[in-house]
Design a protein around this motif. Structure first.
Motif, PDB file in Angstrom:
ATOM      1  N   MET A 128      80.042  34.638 104.471  1.00 28.52           N
ATOM      2  CA  MET A 128      79.492  34.725 103.109  1.00 28.52           C
ATOM      3  C   MET A 128      78.252  35.603 103.027  1.00 28.52           C
ATOM      4  N   SER A 129      77.904  36.292 104.106  1.00 30.41           N
ATOM      5  CA  SER A 129      76.672  37.085 104.045  1.00 30.41           C
ATOM      6  C   SER A 129      76.826  38.172 102.984  1.00 30.41           C
ATOM      7  N   ALA A 130      75.686  38.532 102.423  1.00 35.52           N
ATOM      8  CA  ALA A 130      75.674  39.558 101.370  1.00 35.52           C
ATOM      9  C   ALA A 130      74.595  40.573 101.725  1.00 35.52           C
ATOM     10  N   HIS A 131      74.698  41.738 101.127  1.00 37.57           N
ATOM     11  CA  HIS A 131      73.681  42.758 101.406  1.00 37.57           C
ATOM     12  C   HIS A 131      73.146  43.326 100.102  1.00 37.57           C
ATOM     13  N   LEU A 132      71.827  43.383  99.996  1.00 35.13           N
ATOM     14  CA  LEU A 132      71.209  44.018  98.830  1.00 35.13           C
ATOM     15  C   LEU A 132      70.405  45.215  99.318  1.00 35.13           C
ATOM     16  N   PRO A 133      70.798  46.420  98.937  1.00 34.52           N
ATOM     17  CA  PRO A 133      70.088  47.610  99.408  1.00 34.52           C
ATOM     18  C   PRO A 133      68.598  47.537  99.082  1.00 34.52           C
ATOM     19  N   GLY A 134      67.794  47.871 100.051  1.00 35.98           N
ATOM     20  CA  GLY A 134      66.344  47.841  99.842  1.00 35.98           C
ATOM     21  C   GLY A 134      65.754  46.446  99.991  1.00 35.98           C
ATOM     22  N   ILE A 135      66.604  45.442 100.013  1.00 40.28           N
ATOM     23  CA  ILE A 135      66.114  44.060 100.163  1.00 40.28           C
ATOM     24  C   ILE A 135      66.537  43.515 101.525  1.00 40.28           C
ATOM     25  N   GLY A 136      67.800  43.743 101.863  1.00 37.76           N
ATOM     26  CA  GLY A 136      68.245  43.352 103.199  1.00 37.76           C
ATOM     27  C   GLY A 136      69.487  42.484 103.182  1.00 37.76           C
ATOM     28  N   ASP A 137      69.760  41.911 104.363  1.00 33.79           N
ATOM     29  CA  ASP A 137      70.923  41.037 104.509  1.00 33.79           C
ATOM     30  C   ASP A 137      70.545  39.620 104.094  1.00 33.79           C
ATOM     31  N   LEU A 138      71.473  38.993 103.385  1.00 38.72           N
ATOM     32  CA  LEU A 138      71.255  37.617 102.941  1.00 38.72           C
ATOM     33  C   LEU A 138      72.272  36.714 103.625  1.00 38.72           C
ATOM     34  N   ALA A 139      71.845  35.483 103.918  1.00 40.78           N
ATOM     35  CA  ALA A 139      72.748  34.529 104.574  1.00 40.78           C
ATOM     36  C   ALA A 139      73.953  34.225 103.691  1.00 40.78           C
ATOM     37  N   HIS A 140      73.727  34.198 102.384  1.00 37.37           N
ATOM     38  CA  HIS A 140      74.795  33.974 101.402  1.00 37.37           C
ATOM     39  C   HIS A 140      74.298  34.562 100.080  1.00 37.37           C
ATOM     40  N   PRO A 141      75.123  34.593  99.033  1.00 38.06           N
ATOM     41  CA  PRO A 141      74.724  35.385  97.863  1.00 38.06           C
ATOM     42  C   PRO A 141      73.885  34.679  96.798  1.00 38.06           C
ATOM     43  N   ILE A 142      73.476  33.414  97.009  1.00 34.58           N
ATOM     44  CA  ILE A 142      72.858  32.663  95.893  1.00 34.58           C
ATOM     45  C   ILE A 142      71.331  32.608  96.013  1.00 34.58           C
ATOM     46  N   GLY A 143      70.657  33.282  95.087  1.00 34.89           N
ATOM     47  CA  GLY A 143      69.197  33.312  95.093  1.00 34.89           C
ATOM     48  C   GLY A 143      68.610  32.643  93.866  1.00 34.89           C
ATOM     49  N   LEU A 144      67.285  32.556  93.844  1.00 33.97           N
ATOM     50  CA  LEU A 144      66.566  31.924  92.734  1.00 33.97           C
ATOM     51  C   LEU A 144      66.216  32.963  91.671  1.00 33.97           C
ATOM     52  N   ALA A 145      66.561  32.657  90.406  1.00 34.46           N
ATOM     53  CA  ALA A 145      66.236  33.564  89.298  1.00 34.46           C
ATOM     54  C   ALA A 145      64.760  33.418  88.916  1.00 34.46           C
ATOM     55  N   ALA A 146      64.255  34.449  88.261  1.00 30.83           N
ATOM     56  CA  ALA A 146      62.858  34.431  87.824  1.00 30.83           C
ATOM     57  C   ALA A 146      62.642  33.337  86.785  1.00 30.83           C
ATOM     58  N   GLY A 147      61.409  32.861  86.698  1.00 33.11           N
ATOM     59  CA  GLY A 147      61.034  31.923  85.650  1.00 33.11           C
ATOM     60  C   GLY A 147      60.857  30.504  86.149  1.00 33.11           C
ATOM     61  N   PHE A 148      61.510  30.158  87.256  1.00 27.59           N
ATOM     62  CA  PHE A 148      61.382  28.786  87.767  1.00 27.59           C
ATOM     63  C   PHE A 148      60.034  28.646  88.462  1.00 27.59           C
ATOM     64  N   ASP A 149      59.731  29.600  89.328  1.00 21.96           N
ATOM     65  CA  ASP A 149      58.442  29.578  90.021  1.00 21.96           C
ATOM     66  C   ASP A 149      57.665  30.823  89.605  1.00 21.96           C
ATOM     67  N   LYS A 150      57.087  30.767  88.426  1.00 20.66           N
ATOM     68  CA  LYS A 150      56.443  31.958  87.861  1.00 20.66           C
ATOM     69  C   LYS A 150      55.197  32.355  88.636  1.00 20.66           C
ATOM     70  N   ASN A 151      54.569  31.394  89.305  1.00 15.80           N
ATOM     71  CA  ASN A 151      53.258  31.649  89.899  1.00 15.80           C
ATOM     72  C   ASN A 151      53.206  31.467  91.410  1.00 15.80           C
ATOM     73  N   ALA A 152      54.365  31.486  92.049  1.00 16.83           N
ATOM     74  CA  ALA A 152      54.440  31.373  93.516  1.00 16.83           C
ATOM     75  C   ALA A 152      53.814  30.077  94.021  1.00 16.83           C
ATOM     76  N   ARG A 153      54.134  28.980  93.347  1.00 22.69           N
ATOM     77  CA  ARG A 153      53.557  27.706  93.776  1.00 22.69           C
ATOM     78  C   ARG A 153      54.386  27.017  94.851  1.00 22.69           C
ATOM     79  N   ALA A 154      55.706  27.307  94.887  1.00 24.38           N
ATOM     80  CA  ALA A 154      56.542  26.499  95.786  1.00 24.38           C
ATOM     81  C   ALA A 154      57.632  27.295  96.513  1.00 24.38           C
ATOM     82  N   PRO A 155      57.338  28.499  96.985  1.00 19.84           N
ATOM     83  CA  PRO A 155      58.419  29.263  97.637  1.00 19.84           C
ATOM     84  C   PRO A 155      59.051  28.526  98.813  1.00 19.84           C
ATOM     85  N   ARG A 156      58.251  27.808  99.577  1.00 12.75           N
ATOM     86  CA  ARG A 156      58.841  27.108 100.731  1.00 12.75           C
ATOM     87  C   ARG A 156      59.806  26.015 100.263  1.00 12.75           C
ATOM     88  N   GLY A 157      59.458  25.332  99.205  1.00  8.04           N
ATOM     89  CA  GLY A 157      60.325  24.290  98.664  1.00  8.04           C
ATOM     90  C   GLY A 157      61.663  24.868  98.215  1.00  8.04           C
TER      91      GLY A 157
END
Ligand SMILES: Cc1cc2nc3c(=O)[nH]c(=O)nc-3n(C[C@H](O)[C@H](O)[C@H](O)COP(=O)(O)O)c2cc1C
Length: 362
Positions: free
Chosen positions: A62-91
């Motif tokens: 299921m790995s995916a590739h985004l040019p300029g960003i890199g290889d991803l383990a799978h294709p599902i990422g977090l959309a903008a707006g949930f963590d607007k201020n970088a409070r919980a990236p590790r979570g």
């Protein structure tokens, strides 16, 4: 077999988290979001009373590739707006998301629109928001990121940029430039947000002249600059803009942001009611671009089947927001299980073979 990694929805862990998600939904939408963020900041996924199943076996192929960003383990990422201020990236990374988008961040801090400004449409699995770029401002968020030392490996992080409400359209380019310069040391990629419906005049910046000027100004960084568009443009205007963005040298497109609505509340509609429009944008973009520009799909992606359909329509990866609200902390795991089942059903071992298959089969 990959499906042997499945977590049963009837397991104690699944029941516990489903109960927690349902309990959160008893609160007003923004309060629930704040409680969720509070838990994520404290990395609650690490503190669960039961161990989380690993997704390692599930994501084989299921790995995916985004040019300029890199290889991803799978294709599902977090959309903008949930963590607007970088409070919980590790979570968020602990929830299994494969890449994260922070923001929208504005240069100066601003409060956003008066509350209430976030509404659930439970029976439609949708949300309407008119947050209006509530942002801690670039300086504070950059300081947070400086202290965070994010490695972008294995989870790349992008920064989504906007303009302040009181910045005139004629000076908007300065706001985006300021964002790019401020976050250059921390962003794996940037997203130019000219598509949120809740800042007056913002969507007016989604024009060839403005974006070409921005591209020229930041030509040294273009390999990591993406543009996020709205789903409400007429087909021809949309197609001519995406061609121009490709010619201007942007790295890729995010399709799409929320759909502007006036009823039952004024704001941007996300979740299931957005799915058909966001999917149409993907098809329109493919018609004029083919594979010329990579696309990250967003808008009503609630299940693994939805992920499959967007990848089949040419997206390289997807982002989710509303599904996290309705499906809770195991959303990524559920969606990966469903994606695996869909791939098995259709006879695909590798997600890279699914990409664009909708057009080949046609
Ligand atoms: C409450 C809320 C706030 C959002 N804020 C932003 C934002 O600041 N910047 C942005 O580009 N998109 C923002 N979005 C749009 C999401 O990033 C996403 O594109 C959209 O919700 C469609 O995806 P979904 O149907 O999975 O939610 C926001 C969405 C919601 C629901």
């Amino acid at each position: 077999m990959a499906t042997s990694f499945a977590l049963s929805p009837h397991s104690t862990l699944a029941r516990f988290l489903r109960w927690g998600t349902a309990a959160l939904r008893l609160l007003p939408a923004e309060t629930a979001h704040d409680v969720g963020m509070w838990l994520l900041e404290r990395q609650m996924m690490n503190r669960l009373p039961l161990p989380l199943p690993s997704i390692t076996g599930l994501i084989e192929g299921m790995s995916a590739h985004l040019p300029g960003i890199g290889d991803l383990a799978h294709p599902i990422g977090l959309a903008a707006g949930f963590d607007k201020n970088a409070r919980a990236p590790r979570g968020f990374a602990e929830m299994g998301l494969s890449f994260l988008e922070i923001g929208t961040i504005t240069p100066r801090p601003q409060a956003g629109n008066p509350k209430p400004r976030l509404f659930r449409l439970d029976d439609q699995a949708g949300l309407i928001n008119r947050m209006g770029f509530n942002s801690d401002g670039a300086e504070r968020v950059a300081e947070r990121l400086r202290r965070l030392h994010w490695q972008h490996e294995p989870v790349p992080m992008g920064i989504n940029l906007g303009k302040n409400k009181d910045t005139d359209a004629s000076a908007a380019i300065e706001d985006y430039s300021f964002g790019i310069e401020t976050f250059a040391p921390y962003a794996k990629y940037f997203v130019i947000n000219v598509s949120s419906p809740n800042t007056e005049g913002l969507r007016g910046l989604a024009n060839e002249q403005f974006l070409r000027e921005l591209a020229f100004r930041h030509r040294a960084d273009l390999h990591r600059i993406w543009v996020k568009l709205d789903p409400d443009m007429p087909r021809r205007a949309f197609q001519s803009l995406v061609s121009a963005l490709s010619d201007a040298g942007f790295q890729g497109l995010l399709l799409s942001n929320t759909h502007r609505v006036d009823l039952p509340e004024k704001g941007g509609m996300s979740g299931h009611p957005l799915a058909a429009q966001a999917t149409a944008c993907l098809e329109w973009a493919h018609e004029v671009l083919g594979d010329r520009l990579p696309i990250i799909a967003s808008g009503g992606i609630l299940s693994g089947q939805d992920v499959f359909q967007r990848i089949a329509r040419g997206a390289s990866a997807v982002q989710i927001y509303t599904s996290l609200v309705y499906r809770g902390p195991l959303t990524v795991l559920w969606m990966l299980q469903e994606l695996r089942a869909e791939m098995d059903l259709r006879g695909y071992r590798f997600l890279s073979d699914v990409k664009g298959s909708y057009y080949k089969d046609a």
